[in-house]
Scaffold this motif. Structure first.
Motif, PDB file in Angstrom:
ATOM      1  N   GLY A  46       0.862  -1.177   0.000  1.00 55.07           N
ATOM      2  CA  GLY A  46       0.000   0.000   0.000  1.00 55.07           C
ATOM      3  C   GLY A  46       0.895   1.221   0.000  1.00 55.07           C
ATOM      4  N   SER A  47       0.361   2.369  -0.453  1.00 54.52           N
ATOM      5  CA  SER A  47       1.215   3.556  -0.407  1.00 54.52           C
ATOM      6  C   SER A  47       1.424   4.007   1.036  1.00 54.52           C
ATOM      7  CB  SER A  47       0.661   4.680  -1.281  1.00 54.52           C
ATOM      8  OG  SER A  47      -0.642   5.013  -0.905  1.00 54.52           O
ATOM      9  N   ASN A  48       0.546   3.585   1.932  1.00 57.16           N
ATOM     10  CA  ASN A  48       0.757   3.880   3.359  1.00 57.16           C
ATOM     11  C   ASN A  48       2.101   3.376   3.849  1.00 57.16           C
ATOM     12  OD1 ASN A  48      -1.688   5.114   3.683  1.00 57.16           O
ATOM     13  ND2 ASN A  48      -2.725   3.300   4.444  1.00 57.16           N
ATOM     14  N   PHE A  61      -5.464  13.451   5.456  1.00 55.24           N
ATOM     15  CA  PHE A  61      -5.479  11.988   5.596  1.00 55.24           C
ATOM     16  C   PHE A  61      -4.918  11.506   6.942  1.00 55.24           C
ATOM     17  CE2 PHE A  61      -3.570   7.832   3.894  1.00 55.24           C
ATOM     18  CZ  PHE A  61      -4.754   7.149   4.074  1.00 55.24           C
ATOM     19  N   TYR A 107      -1.128  10.654   8.114  1.00 56.56           N
ATOM     20  CA  TYR A 107      -0.066  11.648   8.367  1.00 56.56           C
ATOM     21  C   TYR A 107       0.150  11.859   9.870  1.00 56.56           C
ATOM     22  CZ  TYR A 107      -1.466  12.672   3.511  1.00 56.56           C
ATOM     23  OH  TYR A 107      -1.836  12.570   2.196  1.00 56.56           O
ATOM     24  N   ASN A 125      -8.168  13.333   1.096  1.00 57.14           N
ATOM     25  CA  ASN A 125      -9.216  12.500   1.663  1.00 57.14           C
ATOM     26  C   ASN A 125      -9.292  12.862   3.147  1.00 57.14           C
ATOM     27  OD1 ASN A 125     -10.714  10.368   2.715  1.00 57.14           O
ATOM     28  ND2 ASN A 125      -9.016   8.925   2.624  1.00 57.14           N
ATOM     29  N   ASP A 176       0.910  13.253  -2.064  1.00 55.57           N
ATOM     30  CA  ASP A 176       0.124  12.013  -2.013  1.00 55.57           C
ATOM     31  C   ASP A 176      -0.966  12.089  -3.088  1.00 55.57           C
ATOM     32  OD1 ASP A 176      -1.679   9.999  -1.427  1.00 55.57           O
ATOM     33  OD2 ASP A 176      -1.578  10.284   0.741  1.00 55.57           O
ATOM     34  N   ALA A 213      -3.063   9.637  -4.257  1.00 56.09           N
ATOM     35  CA  ALA A 213      -3.806   8.366  -4.235  1.00 56.09           C
ATOM     36  C   ALA A 213      -5.005   8.368  -5.194  1.00 56.09           C
ATOM     37  CB  ALA A 213      -4.269   8.063  -2.812  1.00 56.09           C
ATOM     38  N   TYR A 214      -5.544   9.555  -5.478  1.00 58.96           N
ATOM     39  CA  TYR A 214      -6.746   9.636  -6.327  1.00 58.96           C
ATOM     40  C   TYR A 214      -6.467  10.314  -7.664  1.00 58.96           C
ATOM     41  CZ  TYR A 214      -8.774   8.477  -1.844  1.00 58.96           C
ATOM     42  OH  TYR A 214      -9.055   7.851  -0.656  1.00 58.96           O
ATOM     43  N   THR A 269      -1.211   4.802  -5.691  1.00 58.00           N
ATOM     44  CA  THR A 269      -1.673   3.513  -5.179  1.00 58.00           C
ATOM     45  C   THR A 269      -2.472   2.737  -6.221  1.00 58.00           C
ATOM     46  OG1 THR A 269      -2.928   2.468  -3.403  1.00 58.00           O
ATOM     47  CG2 THR A 269      -3.794   4.540  -4.230  1.00 58.00           C
ATOM     48  N   SER A 292      -4.886   0.923  -4.906  1.00 57.60           N
ATOM     49  CA  SER A 292      -6.056   0.609  -4.073  1.00 57.60           C
ATOM     50  C   SER A 292      -7.344   1.256  -4.564  1.00 57.60           C
ATOM     51  CB  SER A 292      -5.827   1.086  -2.637  1.00 57.60           C
ATOM     52  OG  SER A 292      -4.727   0.449  -2.057  1.00 57.60           O
ATOM     53  N   LYS A 293      -7.252   2.328  -5.329  1.00 56.52           N
ATOM     54  CA  LYS A 293      -8.451   3.110  -5.621  1.00 56.52           C
ATOM     55  C   LYS A 293      -8.904   2.881  -7.061  1.00 56.52           C
ATOM     56  CE  LYS A 293      -8.069   4.455  -1.380  1.00 56.52           C
ATOM     57  NZ  LYS A 293      -7.137   5.433  -0.862  1.00 56.52           N
ATOM     58  N   ARG A 317      -2.984  -4.622  -1.202  1.00 54.60           N
ATOM     59  CA  ARG A 317      -2.029  -3.698  -0.602  1.00 54.60           C
ATOM     60  C   ARG A 317      -0.829  -3.470  -1.528  1.00 54.60           C
ATOM     61  NH1 ARG A 317      -3.989  -1.078   0.929  1.00 54.60           N
ATOM     62  NH2 ARG A 317      -2.690  -0.189   2.554  1.00 54.60           N
TER      63      ARG A 317
END
Ligand code: PLP
Length: 371
Positions: free
Chosen positions: A100-102, A127, A130, A174, A201, A203-204, A231, A233-234, A242
């Motif tokens: 995951g990018s996390n 988010f 952080y 987010n 970030d 992610a979207y 990511t 994930s989306k 992940r």
């Protein structure tokens, strides 16, 4: 929970940062609500997951991985890095693949934050990971007030001190769905000193179509202190596996590689990500379903006279102007799971992920009943 058989205070033994942590609150799993209420046909619009489910190419790739289940994955994720490097025209050594990018956000904290010394800047309502990363590393969070629910990049640049090590910029963010335009971001990056790393970030990113939306990967050529995270994930629909990644200059990637677990990304995630990257039809469909779903939700909120924060992500936060938790609970009883965002200091809002048309409609019908 106090365990009376344990005489030593193991909480107090943890580092100060960890003692002050609250664990991440995930969206409620469908199975959990099924067990609690004994109902089925539950709609979950709570974790910004892709409502399309996995694509065919991904399913085939996963099958092909079963034969190698007993082997460790490729710790260097060669095929995935090759595919990403080709797609984005970057060097493979600029890429870090994460669980995951996390995972990459955690690595940045581990590598660059010194407990009791470093400062990390991010915006209010941004988010949840952080603050988690910052606090776990014992660094000081410098939380800049939001402007129109989004990043106030001028204020973020003003907050930089000689202790600042990282700045997290979610674009889009987010749970607010807000985003920064290219000219604002460039003006900000020009003000950040080179020893401060900006974590952009994205992610979207795949959902955003506005021409003024900056492509962080382009900006890497100009800013050595920039790292872009993305990511699968989306929009690519692989949340369960992940897998995410970062692109940065070679030195930052080298540093992250030193603290990365040797086999942090499993082989199925790697295979699926390669397949997903090549399935542009799936991505296109994700985008279409998302933009029509956002419109459906916005129309419904407008009809109900509810304020919402305009979003370019695959979710939207709606304001009830009163405590939203009771509404969340009533929706659960009707089989609809959305996301409370009180932990983001938005107690009157609920965040709704964009689902399929029928799922969105079930949510809208339930909401109408509850209100
Ligand atoms: C969902 C999300 C991520 C991605 O998390 P993964 O670990 O890649 O699943 C990163 N940043 C933001 C802002 C998100 O909402």
């Amino acid at each position: 929970m106090k365990d009376s058989l344990v005489s030593c205070d193991y909480i107090a033994l943890a580092t100060q940062g960890v003692q002050g942590l609250n664990p991440y609150l995930p969206g409620k799993p469908i199975e959990e609500l099924e067990r609690e209420l004994g109902i089925s046909n539950i709609v979950k619009l709570a974790s910004n997951e892709n409502p399309l489910g996995p694509g065919e190419a991904v399913k085939e790739a996963l099958q092909s991985g079963v034969a190698d289940l007993s082997r460790y994955p490729d710790g260097n994720a060669f095929l995935l890095k090759a595919a990403l490097a080709e797609k984005y025209q970057v060097d493979q050594a600029q890429l870090i693949i994460g669980n995951g990018s996390n995972d990459v956000l955690e690595l940045l904290g581990r590598a660059y934050l010194v407990a009791g010394e470093s400062e990390v800047i991010y915006t209010a309502h941004s988010f949840a990971v952080y603050p988690l990363v910052t606090q776990a590393c014992g660094a000081k969070a410098v939380v800049v007030p939001a402007k129109d629910w989004g990043n106030d990049l001028d204020a973020m640049a003003d907050a930089i001190t000689d202790r600042t090590r990282l700045i997290f910029v979610a674009n889009p963010n987010n749970p607010t769905g807000t985003w920064s335009r290219r000219e604002e971001l460039l003006k900000f990056l020009d003000r950040v000193p080179e020893q401060v790393i900006v974590v952009l970030d994205e992610a979207y990113a795949e959902y955003v179509t506005d021409e003024a939306y900056p492509d962080g990967i382009e900006l890497l050529k100009k800013y050595d202190n920039l790292i872009v995270t993305r990511t699968f994930s989306k929009a690519y629909g692989l949340a369960s596996l992940r897998v995410g990644y970062s692109i940065s200059n070679l030195a930052i990637a080298d540093v992250l590689n030193r603290v990365r677990q040797p086999f942090n990304v499993n082989s199925f995630a790697q295979l699926a990500a390669v397949a997903a990257l090549s399935d542009q039809e799936y991505l296109q469909k994700s985008r279409e379903i998302n933009s029509s779903g956002l419109e459906q939700l916005e129309n419904a909120f407008n009809k109900l006279g509810l304020y919402f924060i305009p979003s370019v992500g695959n979710f939207i936060s709606v304001d009830f102007q009163r405590e939203a938790m009771p509404i969340y609970n009533e929706l659960l009883k009707l089989g609809v799971i959305v996301r409370p965002v009180a932990n983001y200091k938005m107690p009157t809002f609920l965040r709704v992920s964009v689902g399929l048309e029928s799922e969105n409609q079930k949510f809208i019908d339930a909401l109408q009943k509850v209100l």
